[in-house]
Design a protein around this motif. Structure first.
Motif, PDB file in Angstrom:
ATOM      1  N   LEU A 191      11.746  -8.279   8.783  1.00 37.93           N
ATOM      2  CA  LEU A 191      10.569  -8.204   9.634  1.00 37.93           C
ATOM      3  C   LEU A 191       9.864  -6.859   9.464  1.00 37.93           C
ATOM      4  O   LEU A 191       8.643  -6.799   9.261  1.00 37.93           O
ATOM      5  CB  LEU A 191      10.987  -8.406  11.084  1.00 37.93           C
ATOM      6  N   ALA A 192      10.631  -5.781   9.533  1.00 38.32           N
ATOM      7  CA  ALA A 192      10.044  -4.450   9.370  1.00 38.32           C
ATOM      8  C   ALA A 192       9.456  -4.283   7.973  1.00 38.32           C
ATOM      9  O   ALA A 192       8.345  -3.743   7.810  1.00 38.32           O
ATOM     10  CB  ALA A 192      11.099  -3.383   9.634  1.00 38.32           C
ATOM     11  N   GLY A 193      10.174  -4.756   6.968  1.00 38.17           N
ATOM     12  CA  GLY A 193       9.682  -4.647   5.601  1.00 38.17           C
ATOM     13  C   GLY A 193       8.405  -5.423   5.368  1.00 38.17           C
ATOM     14  O   GLY A 193       7.491  -4.959   4.669  1.00 38.17           O
ATOM     15  N   ALA A 194       8.315  -6.607   5.956  1.00 38.58           N
ATOM     16  CA  ALA A 194       7.107  -7.423   5.805  1.00 38.58           C
ATOM     17  C   ALA A 194       5.918  -6.753   6.482  1.00 38.58           C
ATOM     18  O   ALA A 194       4.799  -6.778   5.960  1.00 38.58           O
ATOM     19  CB  ALA A 194       7.337  -8.813   6.381  1.00 38.58           C
ATOM     20  N   ALA A 195       6.142  -6.152   7.639  1.00 38.14           N
ATOM     21  CA  ALA A 195       5.055  -5.454   8.336  1.00 38.14           C
ATOM     22  C   ALA A 195       4.555  -4.282   7.506  1.00 38.14           C
ATOM     23  O   ALA A 195       3.343  -4.095   7.335  1.00 38.14           O
ATOM     24  CB  ALA A 195       5.537  -4.977   9.705  1.00 38.14           C
ATOM     25  N   GLN A 196       5.465  -3.498   6.970  1.00 42.66           N
ATOM     26  CA  GLN A 196       5.070  -2.357   6.148  1.00 42.66           C
ATOM     27  C   GLN A 196       4.351  -2.816   4.879  1.00 42.66           C
ATOM     28  O   GLN A 196       3.312  -2.265   4.501  1.00 42.66           O
ATOM     29  CB  GLN A 196       6.309  -1.541   5.780  1.00 42.66           C
ATOM     30  N   THR A 197       4.905  -3.822   4.232  1.00 45.32           N
ATOM     31  CA  THR A 197       4.331  -4.311   2.973  1.00 45.32           C
ATOM     32  C   THR A 197       2.950  -4.911   3.190  1.00 45.32           C
ATOM     33  O   THR A 197       2.033  -4.696   2.389  1.00 45.32           O
ATOM     34  CB  THR A 197       5.263  -5.344   2.326  1.00 45.32           C
ATOM     35  N   ALA A 198       2.788  -5.672   4.265  1.00 45.58           N
ATOM     36  CA  ALA A 198       1.480  -6.266   4.556  1.00 45.58           C
ATOM     37  C   ALA A 198       0.423  -5.187   4.730  1.00 45.58           C
ATOM     38  O   ALA A 198      -0.707  -5.325   4.246  1.00 45.58           O
ATOM     39  CB  ALA A 198       1.571  -7.132   5.813  1.00 45.58           C
ATOM     40  N   CYS A 199       0.781  -4.108   5.403  1.00 45.27           N
ATOM     41  CA  CYS A 199      -0.173  -3.018   5.620  1.00 45.27           C
ATOM     42  C   CYS A 199      -0.554  -2.342   4.302  1.00 45.27           C
ATOM     43  O   CYS A 199      -1.728  -2.016   4.075  1.00 45.27           O
ATOM     44  CB  CYS A 199       0.408  -1.995   6.587  1.00 45.27           C
ATOM     45  N   VAL A 200       0.420  -2.143   3.417  1.00 46.40           N
ATOM     46  CA  VAL A 200       0.135  -1.518   2.126  1.00 46.40           C
ATOM     47  C   VAL A 200      -0.738  -2.425   1.265  1.00 46.40           C
ATOM     48  O   VAL A 200      -1.741  -1.988   0.679  1.00 46.40           O
ATOM     49  CB  VAL A 200       1.445  -1.172   1.388  1.00 46.40           C
ATOM     50  N   LEU A 201      -0.367  -3.695   1.174  1.00 49.41           N
ATOM     51  CA  LEU A 201      -1.119  -4.629   0.335  1.00 49.41           C
ATOM     52  C   LEU A 201      -2.551  -4.797   0.829  1.00 49.41           C
ATOM     53  O   LEU A 201      -3.498  -4.849   0.030  1.00 49.41           O
ATOM     54  CB  LEU A 201      -0.423  -5.987   0.304  1.00 49.41           C
ATOM     55  N   GLU A 202      -2.715  -4.879   2.144  1.00 43.97           N
ATOM     56  CA  GLU A 202      -4.067  -5.017   2.713  1.00 43.97           C
ATOM     57  C   GLU A 202      -4.908  -3.790   2.409  1.00 43.97           C
ATOM     58  O   GLU A 202      -6.077  -3.901   2.037  1.00 43.97           O
ATOM     59  CB  GLU A 202      -3.960  -5.244   4.224  1.00 43.97           C
ATOM     60  N   ALA A 203      -4.320  -2.610   2.536  1.00 40.38           N
ATOM     61  CA  ALA A 203      -5.077  -1.379   2.295  1.00 40.38           C
ATOM     62  C   ALA A 203      -5.456  -1.226   0.826  1.00 40.38           C
ATOM     63  O   ALA A 203      -6.567  -0.782   0.504  1.00 40.38           O
ATOM     64  CB  ALA A 203      -4.259  -0.171   2.754  1.00 40.38           C
ATOM     65  N   ASP A 204      -4.560  -1.594  -0.071  1.00 37.63           N
ATOM     66  CA  ASP A 204      -4.801  -1.393  -1.505  1.00 37.63           C
ATOM     67  C   ASP A 204      -5.834  -2.357  -2.081  1.00 37.63           C
ATOM     68  O   ASP A 204      -6.562  -2.014  -3.014  1.00 37.63           O
ATOM     69  CB  ASP A 204      -3.493  -1.567  -2.283  1.00 37.63           C
ATOM     70  N   ALA A 205      -5.880  -3.568  -1.552  1.00 38.61           N
ATOM     71  CA  ALA A 205      -6.737  -4.609  -2.132  1.00 38.61           C
ATOM     72  C   ALA A 205      -8.203  -4.187  -2.114  1.00 38.61           C
ATOM     73  O   ALA A 205      -8.654  -3.515  -1.187  1.00 38.61           O
ATOM     74  CB  ALA A 205      -6.554  -5.922  -1.371  1.00 38.61           C
ATOM     75  N   PRO A 206      -8.983  -4.594  -3.118  1.00 44.35           N
ATOM     76  CA  PRO A 206     -10.386  -4.172  -3.230  1.00 44.35           C
ATOM     77  C   PRO A 206     -11.304  -4.923  -2.265  1.00 44.35           C
ATOM     78  O   PRO A 206     -12.275  -5.576  -2.673  1.00 44.35           O
ATOM     79  CB  PRO A 206     -10.718  -4.485  -4.687  1.00 44.35           C
ATOM     80  N   LYS A 207     -11.039  -4.818  -0.985  1.00 42.65           N
ATOM     81  CA  LYS A 207     -11.800  -5.530   0.034  1.00 42.65           C
ATOM     82  C   LYS A 207     -13.159  -4.880   0.243  1.00 42.65           C
ATOM     83  O   LYS A 207     -13.311  -3.664   0.176  1.00 42.65           O
ATOM     84  CB  LYS A 207     -11.038  -5.567   1.360  1.00 42.65           C
ATOM     85  N   LEU A 208     -14.127  -5.704   0.554  1.00 41.32           N
ATOM     86  CA  LEU A 208     -15.502  -5.249   0.749  1.00 41.32           C
ATOM     87  C   LEU A 208     -15.617  -4.245   1.889  1.00 41.32           C
ATOM     88  O   LEU A 208     -15.131  -4.486   2.995  1.00 41.32           O
ATOM     89  CB  LEU A 208     -16.398  -6.451   1.081  1.00 41.32           C
ATOM     90  N   GLY A 209     -16.264  -3.117   1.625  1.00 42.14           N
ATOM     91  CA  GLY A 209     -16.624  -2.185   2.672  1.00 42.14           C
ATOM     92  C   GLY A 209     -15.487  -1.432   3.316  1.00 42.14           C
ATOM     93  O   GLY A 209     -15.713  -0.663   4.253  1.00 42.14           O
TER      94      GLY A 209
END
Length: 295
Positions: free
Chosen positions: A9-27
């Motif tokens: 659970l903790a690992g998924a929360a951390q990983t989700a935050c990293v992946l979301e931040a890194d992705a080339p999302k608009l704006g």
């Protein structure tokens, strides 16, 4: 067994935050863009910081976990990098922990039960977390105003329902995570199945969600007209294929530049929070499917 689930659970929360931040999302801040007051490293440090709080989610509950995660985040960055994400991931994570090896539908059902069981104590902790994080664009909202200190006479779900029309995160509490489970998570899986690499699939999911509903961070800062204009522009880019076509990618570049033209006031941050929650669901479901295969 409980230790392993806490760690996942903790690992998924951390990983989700990293992946979301890194992705080339608009704006948004991403691997190609920083903001003047916030860098990609701030998001990475924040992701690491929330691990201990989410590792104890099953015992501490939603409100306290959110507060402790925000407090840990404030020790590594002065910027609000993750409040909305934490408010989404905490009830989703607790529901995942409790549903065991059952289906995705059972997870969503359990999430509804977690939300219904939220107490005034959860509201107290969540309000403390919001005041500590100091998110932008907050207005005064009467009896549910987060600036009112002291133990609130209402539950966290009641407070979120009162804010549902003006905040996407609150809206997910009110509708049982409709956008996360029925839109974001399926789109992420669909984008990956279509051959997009994970960063682009995440950005495609963000674009899709942005095309569905106005981003409420933008609305709070600049008004409904700005929020609807961004949504309409996102819908046009989505129709061109987004990250899956050359025409869509060209349109994405223009749209991204338009969003960034005035500092980062048009940052679709609430939609990014929903995207992180969709990644979180995908990570835990992916692990669940792999566990079933091993058995």
């Amino acid at each position: 067994m409980a230790h392993n689930r806490n760690r996942r659970l903790a690992g998924a929360a951390q990983t989700a935050c990293v992946l979301e931040a890194d992705a080339p999302k608009l704006g948004n801040v991403n691997r190609f863009h920083d903001f003047e007051d916030c860098s990609l490293e701030d998001f990475h440090l924040s992701a690491i910081a929330i691990g201990p709080a989410f590792g104890g989610l099953a015992k501490k509950g939603v409100g306290r976990t959110v507060y402790e995660a925000v407090r840990a985040t404030k020790e590594v960055t002065a910027t609000n990098t993750n409040l909305g994400i934490l408010l989404l991931l905490a009830p989703l994570g607790l529901a995942w922990y409790r549903r065991g090896d059952k289906s995705l539908a059972a997870w969503r059902c359990e999430a509804g039960q977690v939300l219904a069981a939220l107490a005034a104590e959860d509201a107290d902790y969540a309000y403390k977390a919001i005041r500590l994080a100091e998110p932008g664009g907050l207005g005064e909202v009467g009896e549910y105003d987060v600036r009112t200190e002291g133990h609130p006479p209402f539950t966290l779900l009641e407070a979120m329902k009162a804010a549902a029309e003006r905040d996407l995160v609150a809206g997910e509490y009110a509708n049982g995570f409709e956008l996360v489970f029925a839109q974001g998570y399926p789109m992420l899986r669909q984008s990956l199945a279509a051959g997009l690499a994970l960063p682009q699939a995440i950005a495609q999911t963000h674009l899709y969600l942005l095309s569905l509903v106005p981003d409420t961070l933008i609305v709070r800062k600049l008004g409904r007209e700005a929020g609807h204009e961004v949504r309409e522009r996102a819908a046009l880019v989505w129709k061109l294929g987004g990250w899956s076509t050359r025409e869509g990618r060209n349109a994405l570049e223009v749209f991204d530049q338009w969003l960034r033209r005035d500092g980062h006031r048009l940052n679709p941050g609430s939609t990014a929070d929903l995207t992180a929650a969709a990644i979180f669901v995908w990570l835990l479901e992916k692990g669940q499917r792999e566990e079933v295969v091993r058995r």
